[in-house]
Design an enzyme around this catalytic site. Sequence first.
Site, mmCIF file in Angstrom:
data_model
loop_
_atom_site.group_PDB
_atom_site.id
_atom_site.type_symbol
_atom_site.label_atom_id
_atom_site.label_comp_id
_atom_site.label_asym_id
_atom_site.label_seq_id
_atom_site.Cartn_x
_atom_site.Cartn_y
_atom_site.Cartn_z
ATOM 1 N N HIS A 269 0.818 -1.211 0.000
ATOM 2 C CA HIS A 269 0.000 0.000 0.000
ATOM 3 C C HIS A 269 0.854 1.265 0.000
ATOM 4 C CE1 HIS A 269 0.527 -0.368 4.482
ATOM 5 N NE2 HIS A 269 0.604 0.943 4.382
ATOM 6 N N ASP B 48 0.474 -7.659 1.254
ATOM 7 C CA ASP B 48 0.832 -6.252 1.498
ATOM 8 C C ASP B 48 2.345 -6.057 1.543
ATOM 9 O OD1 ASP B 48 0.518 -3.575 1.847
ATOM 10 O OD2 ASP B 48 -0.326 -3.670 3.853
ATOM 11 N N SER C 112 5.021 2.139 7.997
ATOM 12 C CA SER C 112 4.697 1.098 7.025
ATOM 13 C C SER C 112 5.933 0.681 6.242
ATOM 14 C CB SER C 112 3.632 1.605 6.044
ATOM 15 O OG SER C 112 2.407 1.786 6.681
#
Length: 585
Positions: free
Chosen positions: A166, A197, A275
Amino acid sequence: MGDNKRKRGRKPKTPSPETLDTPATAPTTTVATNASPSLIDDDFSVGNVELIDKSASSHLGRRRGRPKKLPTNPDKPPSGRRPARTVDSNGAVPTGPVEVGPTAIDADPIWESISARVLPSMDSVVKVFCVHTEPNFSLPWQRKRQYSSSSSGFVISGKRVLTNAHSVEHYTQVKLKKRGSDTKYLATVLAIGTECDIAMLTVDDDEFWQGMSPVEFGDLPTLQDAVTVVGYPIGGDTISVTSGVVSRIEILSYVHGSTELLGLQIDAAINSGNSGGPAFNGKGNCVGIAFQSLKHEDVENIGYVIPTPVITHFIQDYEKNKGYTGFPILGVEWQKMENPDLRMAMGMKSNQKGVRIRRIDPTSPESKVLKPSDVILSFDGVDIANDGTVPFRHGERIGFSYLISQKYTGDDAAIKVLRNTNVLKFNIKLDGHRRLIPAHSKGKPPSYYIIAGFVFSTVSVPYLRSEYGKDYEYEAPVKILDKLLYAMPQSPDEQLVVISQVLVADINIGYEEIVNTQVVAFNGKPVKNLKSLAAMVESCDDEYLKFDLDYEQIVVLRTETAKAATLDILATHCIPSAMSDDLKS
């Protein structure tokens, strides 16, 4: 009415985890729960490393009450206190014994342990800058305004960098910056794993790899193992480190990919921008990738990490197939067999355990050998319990989907089932998941077809989110939501085709209010997907174009006038083509 629309269904009480990214201008980005600064007792600066270590506060806190009397001997340091560290002419802190007058004391053990554990891994962590240009699913012939985001990543073997999928979704440009550097290097995206992911990048400039050492992966940690999350979260431009322990290991829902895979829950503070950052164990080995956290007013510091088995699966899948093929699934829906009467009715013996098959995906390979009401007893030789779990580690159990996720697309698996009191064994070939309403576009632009102002499109989760916002599960039409949750495709190329909107013109008077309504048939022929619908309309020689819609609605247009009016409507709305590129081939 616009502000008082009634929402359908009930909102879930349990909070849902959200992915962590940090777009600078994007309003659609989720933000993770912020860590509480009141828990920080000691900030220790090493170069440009912001290191937070709670254990260092035991001897730095200010005592209450009367101050201690000063010692009478000036050469003896006060008891219970350490003398200030000295700095040499080069600005370095001595690592050996520190001389204070005639007395020598040992170096701070906290400083030594932190330096040995964290510092060697710091140079492998990079900051990821991405410019995103998302498709506009509501106006599929154009794209949205671009926006920027920043996240984290780390170097692995083979001159590659791992980050979150993402973090580079719908990327236009990706750049990487090393720790302590002022140069951004252009990166190439090698693979994007939507389900897990994870994304893999590389840099062609050899200068980027100078002084970079890949991280080493460690084994799956156990409960209460210490973890250190490293990355570039919001609140500063330098690298940041937070520490915690592994608090749970189970099958998690991956928000970005709408899948369920193995995951770690940790109590270290993970914020937006973390992230893609690595999580290290006490030996300095990477045990996971930070990717989402739980955002809710009743919880604090609940973060989730992608563990090494999932990371290794992604890397080996890429190396084996020269690209990402995904995680396979068992194309069945099953029911627990915990009720004793249910087990007796299914003909199970007292020593047999398993789960009952409710439905089978017609497009999956399993549909050729398995049947509804079969009881799955074991998968690849591992017995399945009545609640659908299998032994995981000492004292732990986990959902049997974990066994499936360890396989690769196209692998064979042995499955044992109970059918009419008979035990049968099958070898099945595992494949990926096909959904009637896909959960992700996987970077592809949306498909569309326009005739006489009617915009035909296909339904996907990004499309529903574009039309109804983040609460699409409560705002979208009930029939579409029913298909989203329960429908199975009857063929591999089946799609849910809808009239998304009507571009008003003289030819479509009276049809203006048709919005997001499924197209069932065209001129009496069922509509299987958008490409077949476009082909039937383009080649139609009948006098009328008749579209059968859901809720028993019909749309009838004269063929000749409808095709003639299409060009003027396209020019009025500045639409370059009546169909997307994937429908032209």
